[in-house]
Design a protein around this motif. Structure first.
Motif, mmCIF file in Angstrom:
data_model
loop_
_atom_site.group_PDB
_atom_site.id
_atom_site.type_symbol
_atom_site.label_atom_id
_atom_site.label_comp_id
_atom_site.label_asym_id
_atom_site.label_seq_id
_atom_site.Cartn_x
_atom_site.Cartn_y
_atom_site.Cartn_z
ATOM 1 N N VAL A 1 0.827 -1.134 -0.202
ATOM 2 C CA VAL A 1 -0.072 -0.068 0.167
ATOM 3 C C VAL A 1 0.817 1.403 0.261
ATOM 4 O O VAL A 1 0.623 2.085 -0.747
ATOM 5 N N ALA A 2 2.011 1.132 0.771
ATOM 6 C CA ALA A 2 2.887 2.434 0.976
ATOM 7 C C ALA A 2 3.457 2.534 -0.285
ATOM 8 O O ALA A 2 3.700 3.775 -0.911
ATOM 9 N N ARG A 3 3.778 1.477 -0.944
ATOM 10 C CA ARG A 3 4.770 1.518 -2.276
ATOM 11 C C ARG A 3 3.876 2.197 -3.336
ATOM 12 O O ARG A 3 4.131 3.018 -4.104
ATOM 13 N N TRP A 4 2.460 1.674 -3.428
ATOM 14 C CA TRP A 4 1.403 2.293 -4.173
ATOM 15 C C TRP A 4 1.418 3.809 -4.011
ATOM 16 O O TRP A 4 1.427 4.263 -5.152
ATOM 17 N N PHE A 5 1.272 4.198 -2.752
ATOM 18 C CA PHE A 5 1.378 5.879 -2.514
ATOM 19 C C PHE A 5 2.587 6.292 -3.248
ATOM 20 O O PHE A 5 2.546 7.499 -3.719
ATOM 21 N N MET A 6 3.640 5.800 -2.880
ATOM 22 C CA MET A 6 4.942 6.491 -3.539
ATOM 23 C C MET A 6 5.210 6.510 -5.072
ATOM 24 O O MET A 6 5.459 7.244 -5.805
ATOM 25 N N ASP A 7 4.773 5.291 -5.500
ATOM 26 C CA ASP A 7 4.890 5.071 -6.848
ATOM 27 C C ASP A 7 3.833 5.708 -8.104
ATOM 28 O O ASP A 7 4.060 6.159 -9.056
ATOM 29 N N VAL A 8 2.645 5.759 -7.480
ATOM 30 C CA VAL A 8 1.518 6.247 -8.195
ATOM 31 C C VAL A 8 0.996 7.655 -7.819
ATOM 32 O O VAL A 8 1.591 8.654 -8.546
ATOM 33 N N PRO A 9 0.344 8.011 -6.767
ATOM 34 C CA PRO A 9 0.209 9.665 -6.634
ATOM 35 C C PRO A 9 1.541 10.361 -6.398
ATOM 36 O O PRO A 9 1.393 11.424 -6.961
ATOM 37 N N ASN A 10 2.305 9.850 -5.787
ATOM 38 C CA ASN A 10 3.674 10.858 -5.429
ATOM 39 C C ASN A 10 4.206 11.065 -6.643
ATOM 40 O O ASN A 10 4.664 12.186 -6.906
ATOM 41 N N SER A 11 4.791 9.779 -7.411
ATOM 42 C CA SER A 11 5.307 10.034 -8.515
ATOM 43 C C SER A 11 4.669 10.802 -9.633
ATOM 44 O O SER A 11 5.436 11.689 -10.172
ATOM 45 N N SER A 12 3.551 10.597 -9.872
ATOM 46 C CA SER A 12 2.972 11.486 -10.678
ATOM 47 C C SER A 12 2.807 13.183 -10.623
ATOM 48 O O SER A 12 3.007 13.723 -11.273
ATOM 49 N N ALA A 13 2.579 13.210 -9.175
ATOM 50 C CA ALA A 13 2.704 14.631 -8.812
ATOM 51 C C ALA A 13 3.926 15.330 -8.946
ATOM 52 O O ALA A 13 4.099 16.539 -9.391
ATOM 53 N N MET A 14 4.944 14.443 -8.408
ATOM 54 C CA MET A 14 6.372 14.912 -8.685
ATOM 55 C C MET A 14 6.843 15.288 -10.237
ATOM 56 O O MET A 14 7.471 16.292 -10.592
ATOM 57 N N ARG A 15 6.236 14.179 -10.989
ATOM 58 C CA ARG A 15 6.758 14.490 -12.267
ATOM 59 C C ARG A 15 6.120 15.635 -13.106
ATOM 60 O O ARG A 15 6.386 16.216 -13.798
ATOM 61 N N GLY A 16 4.786 15.917 -12.479
ATOM 62 C CA GLY A 16 4.057 16.862 -13.159
ATOM 63 C C GLY A 16 4.835 18.216 -12.666
ATOM 64 O O GLY A 16 4.816 19.298 -13.486
ATOM 65 N N ILE A 17 5.132 18.368 -11.382
ATOM 66 C CA ILE A 17 5.799 19.510 -10.974
ATOM 67 C C ILE A 17 7.070 19.673 -11.708
ATOM 68 O O ILE A 17 7.602 20.808 -12.185
ATOM 69 N N ALA A 18 7.791 18.609 -11.806
ATOM 70 C CA ALA A 18 9.024 18.728 -12.554
ATOM 71 C C ALA A 18 8.936 19.049 -14.194
ATOM 72 O O ALA A 18 9.461 19.962 -14.432
ATOM 73 N N LEU A 19 8.043 18.624 -14.608
ATOM 74 C CA LEU A 19 7.416 19.119 -16.232
ATOM 75 C C LEU A 19 7.192 20.848 -16.191
ATOM 76 O O LEU A 19 8.048 21.415 -17.073
ATOM 77 N N GLY A 20 6.423 21.103 -15.396
ATOM 78 C CA GLY A 20 6.005 22.398 -15.143
ATOM 79 C C GLY A 20 7.410 23.421 -14.950
ATOM 80 O O GLY A 20 7.724 24.268 -15.512
ATOM 81 N N ALA A 21 8.217 22.799 -13.991
ATOM 82 C CA ALA A 21 9.458 23.506 -13.527
ATOM 83 C C ALA A 21 10.465 23.611 -15.002
ATOM 84 O O ALA A 21 11.201 24.434 -15.120
ATOM 85 N N TYR A 22 10.706 22.384 -15.775
ATOM 86 C CA TYR A 22 11.570 22.715 -16.804
ATOM 87 C C TYR A 22 11.107 23.554 -17.799
ATOM 88 O O TYR A 22 12.044 24.164 -18.337
ATOM 89 N N LEU A 23 9.642 23.511 -18.069
ATOM 90 C CA LEU A 23 9.213 24.515 -18.996
ATOM 91 C C LEU A 23 9.546 26.054 -18.330
ATOM 92 O O LEU A 23 9.839 26.897 -19.173
ATOM 93 N N GLY A 24 9.242 26.138 -17.130
ATOM 94 C CA GLY A 24 9.507 27.428 -16.602
ATOM 95 C C GLY A 24 11.110 27.886 -16.940
ATOM 96 O O GLY A 24 11.165 29.024 -17.091
ATOM 97 N N SER A 25 11.823 26.820 -16.322
ATOM 98 C CA SER A 25 13.508 27.315 -16.680
ATOM 99 C C SER A 25 13.805 27.621 -18.147
ATOM 100 O O SER A 25 14.420 28.380 -18.265
ATOM 101 N N PHE A 26 12.935 26.896 -18.976
ATOM 102 C CA PHE A 26 12.917 27.148 -20.690
ATOM 103 C C PHE A 26 12.880 28.630 -20.786
ATOM 104 O O PHE A 26 13.472 29.371 -21.567
ATOM 105 N N ALA A 27 11.417 28.975 -20.302
ATOM 106 C CA ALA A 27 11.030 30.506 -20.223
ATOM 107 C C ALA A 27 11.930 31.488 -19.705
ATOM 108 O O ALA A 27 12.251 32.376 -20.402
ATOM 109 N N VAL A 28 12.655 31.234 -18.474
ATOM 110 C CA VAL A 28 13.564 32.120 -18.164
ATOM 111 C C VAL A 28 14.721 32.308 -19.011
ATOM 112 O O VAL A 28 15.318 33.265 -19.210
#
Lengths: 275, 207
Positions: B162-189
């Motif tokens: 159960v704990a692994r599912w939390f880390m691999d699914v909601p946590n990973s997807s949220a982190m990747r979403g944030i990272a994607l936005g951050a990469y684009l932001g750094s592009f814009a800068v």
């Protein structure tokens, strides 16, 4: 055998092309992004409507943080974590530092900036000096308050802890990055000093600590929108809007890729993107 | 002109990196590697600035006998002493190496160890159930902590999944979403700097 292997080596066809192998896709992605941003900048320049950036509480709180420090007669501490001039997070932090320095100069509040990187130290000193000049208070700028401590991570932490304990800042701003293990230590030491804390970083591993520990936290790309948000310049806002359009494009590619990977045995999209 | 010349240099350097990184013909000339070496040399030169800053700040502390001036004195002695020692015998020298292994490393580890206490107090502050978000944070944290610690799986078999599912699914997807936005932001800068729209690094509030 030696001669034959030499012939075989010479028979290798020369590698050439327009792009560095494996970089063509990245170049096209950069180009599309640049075109989108350029179009939005031109729209803004032509006076056409550009969408506004939504309210970012963390950036609004900067003024409140400096105001609080002014009321309490205590300084503001600004740190960028472990910055490097090649890191975009550090570059995104410069306009915020300038804004904070200008606000501090206006309110006659002391700003302490600690830096663990010599190049960033030189730039920060210039940014703060200029901000005091622009605010009409060049005499209030104290170069000793921009402090290079060391580029050694935990020695820098020790230096900042001493400053937080001795100076007891009323506000601490942790903006930019990258941040690593020192972030949590700074946030807790700031809380112990009774400082209001505004944090912002794109370092995903440290974001949970910022959200948990700071009074206001900026997440990921919000820090890159800071200069546009603070300046309210339509042209700068245009770049953020262009970025958002590109994001929609990427989401479309992600959804399409997911569908193709799920329902097709031949993932042509992945093959195309990798090529 | 004070800001224009650095801005032009920044734009030229940015364009050079793009051309040198993506275009095959320029890549073959090896200019990108040369530019990287030049950056390293410049970075080393900037270190002198850091040494000067530390000397001025702590020199003033000693001169004016400010509180805790003795620590400033220790800092200057250590900085210049270790500098002279490493120039004399390189960082691999017996004394320099001994100082590194027996003083610097343990001190570093000691400060790092403080993190455990700071994380505990931060967790206490964050997990106080005051808002809906804090409640969600606390429940998720308890699930993950029990899953990672051996006791979780002992109490309820399969809890670590159960704990692994939390880390691999909601946590990973949220982190990747944030990272994607951050990469684009750094592009814009990066693009804003290339176009000369972002000027904060040249001093002042940037506008």
């Amino acid at each position: 055998m030696g001669f034959l292997s030499l012939l075989a080596a010479e028979a290798k066809s020369p590698v050439w092309g327009i792009f560095v192998p494996g970089q063509a896709g990245a170049f096209i992605a950069v180009l599309i992004f640049a075109i989108l941003v350029y179009v939005m900048i031109n729209r803004a320049r032509a006076g056409q409507a550009v969408r506004e950036i939504h309210k970012i509480a963390g950036l609004e709180a900067l003024e409140e943080a400096v105001g609080r420090a002014t009321e309490m007669g205590r300084p503001v501490h600004y740190t960028m974590g472990l910055p490097g001039i090649t890191d975009p997070q550090t570059i995104a932090s410069f306009p915020v530092l300038g804004h904070v320095a200008k606000t501090c100069a206006r309110y006659d509040t002391r700003l302490i900036n600690t830096v663990p990187d010599v190049v960033v130290y030189a730039i920060n000193e210039e940014i703060i000096r200029q901000a005091y000049l622009e605010a009409g208070r060049p005499d209030a700028f104290n170069p000793d308050d921009v402090r290079f401590i060391t580029d050694w991570q935990f020695a820098y932490v020790a230096g900042v802890l001493e400053i937080l304990a001795a100076e007891k800042p009323a506000a601490q701003i942790l903006f930019g990055g990258p941040f690593f293990a020192e972030a949590m230590i700074f946030i807790e030491a700031g809380a112990l000093a009774g400082a209001i804390q505004v944090g912002g970083t794109a370092s995903t591993s440290q974001l949970p600590f910022f959200v948990a520990g700071c009074d206001y936290a900026l997440i990921g790309e919000e820090i890159y929108a800071a200069s546009a948000y603070i300046s309210k310049e339509p042209i700068l806002t245009g770049t953020v809007v262009g970025e958002d359009f590109y994001k929609f494009l990427l989401f479309a590619v992600i959804i399409l890729g997911t569908l193709v990977a799920t329902f097709s045995s031949n993932n042509f999209l992945a093959t195309f993107l990798k090529s | 002109m004070r800001k224009e010349i650095p801005m032009i240099l920044t734009v030229l350097a940015g364009l050079f990196v793009i051309v040198a990184k993506y275009l095959f013909a320029v890549d073959q000339l090896g200019w990108f590697t040369t530019a990287n070496r030049m950056y390293q040399v410049m970075y080393a030169m900037f270190f002198l600035l850091g040494v000067v800053s530390l000397t001025i700040v702590h020199g003033k502390n000693i001169q004016r006998r400010r509180s805790k001036w003795i620590y400033s004195l220790i800092l200057l002695i250590c900085m210049y002493g270790y500098g002279i020692l490493t120039i004399q015998q390189t960082v691999e020298g017996p004394q320099a190496n001994w100082i590194y292994n027996n003083i610097l490393n343990p001190t570093d580890a000691t400060i790092f160890a403080l993190l455990a206490f700071f994380i505990t107090s931060a967790a206490y502050r964050a997990f106080r159930v005051r808002t809906r978000e804090a409640t969600v944070l606390m429940i998720t944290a308890v699930i993950v902590m029990l899953g990672v610690a051996p006791i979780g799986d002992t109490l309820i078999h399969g809890w670590n999944n159960v704990a692994r599912w939390f880390m691999d699914v909601p946590n990973s997807s949220a982190m990747r979403g944030i990272a994607l936005g951050a990469y684009l932001g750094s592009f814009a800068v990066a693009l804003r700097i290339l176009l000369g729209l972002e000027r904060a690094h040249l001093g002042g509030a940037g506008q």
